[in-house]
Design an enzyme around this catalytic site. Sequence first.
Site, PDB file in Angstrom:
ATOM      1  N   CYS A  78       2.887  -4.831   6.654  1.00  0.00           N
ATOM      2  CA  CYS A  78       2.621  -4.612   5.234  1.00  0.00           C
ATOM      3  C   CYS A  78       3.887  -4.185   4.491  1.00  0.00           C
ATOM      4  O   CYS A  78       4.913  -3.885   5.094  1.00  0.00           O
ATOM      5  CB  CYS A  78       1.560  -3.522   5.067  1.00  0.00           C
ATOM      6  SG  CYS A  78      -0.080  -4.022   5.627  1.00  0.00           S
ATOM      7  N   HIS A  80       0.820  -1.212   0.000  1.00  0.00           N
ATOM      8  CA  HIS A  80       0.000   0.000   0.000  1.00  0.00           C
ATOM      9  C   HIS A  80       0.852   1.258   0.000  1.00  0.00           C
ATOM     10  O   HIS A  80       2.040   1.226   0.317  1.00  0.00           O
ATOM     11  CB  HIS A  80      -0.967   0.008   1.190  1.00  0.00           C
ATOM     12  CG  HIS A  80      -0.333   0.105   2.541  1.00  0.00           C
ATOM     13  ND1 HIS A  80       0.111   1.305   3.072  1.00  0.00           N
ATOM     14  CD2 HIS A  80      -0.088  -0.835   3.489  1.00  0.00           C
ATOM     15  CE1 HIS A  80       0.604   1.093   4.281  1.00  0.00           C
ATOM     16  NE2 HIS A  80       0.495  -0.205   4.556  1.00  0.00           N
TER      17      HIS A  80
END
Length: 148
Positions: free
Chosen positions: A122, A106
């Site tokens: 992440c 992301h």
Amino acid sequence: MITINIAQQSLSFKGNSYLISSAKNGVGEQEGSFCTPIGAFKIADKIGTDLQVGAVLVGRVPTGEIYTAELGRQCPDRDWILTRILWLEGLESHNKNTKARYIYIHGTPDEEPMGVVGSKGCIRMHNKDMVALFDVVQVGEKVVIIKQ
């Protein structure tokens, strides 16, 4: 195939290479570990098509906010998920929980350093790089995350 190299803090796809930031806690697949999983994955979902660069997402839903440094100062403890999300799904027995752990590739604030660890599990990318990658990958695209 997207290749993410944890040791090099890089992501490669079709001849392009980008600096990333993976988990501050290192690699691992345990729920609640805040580690980046390793192994084989696929992109399970693409979220954020046509959102403005810097759009803030919470729970994979745009909040209507656009990230600014001032917003970052007002909310210093938020884990900023910006612009686009590529939601990963593990394909091996040891990383099958990846999607349930909400592990993504992301966008992140552009002032965040890349090339060094820092995420909560992440794979973070600068927003312009996130858009460039998002626009050329498909749901189902294979991803491999290696330690070195």
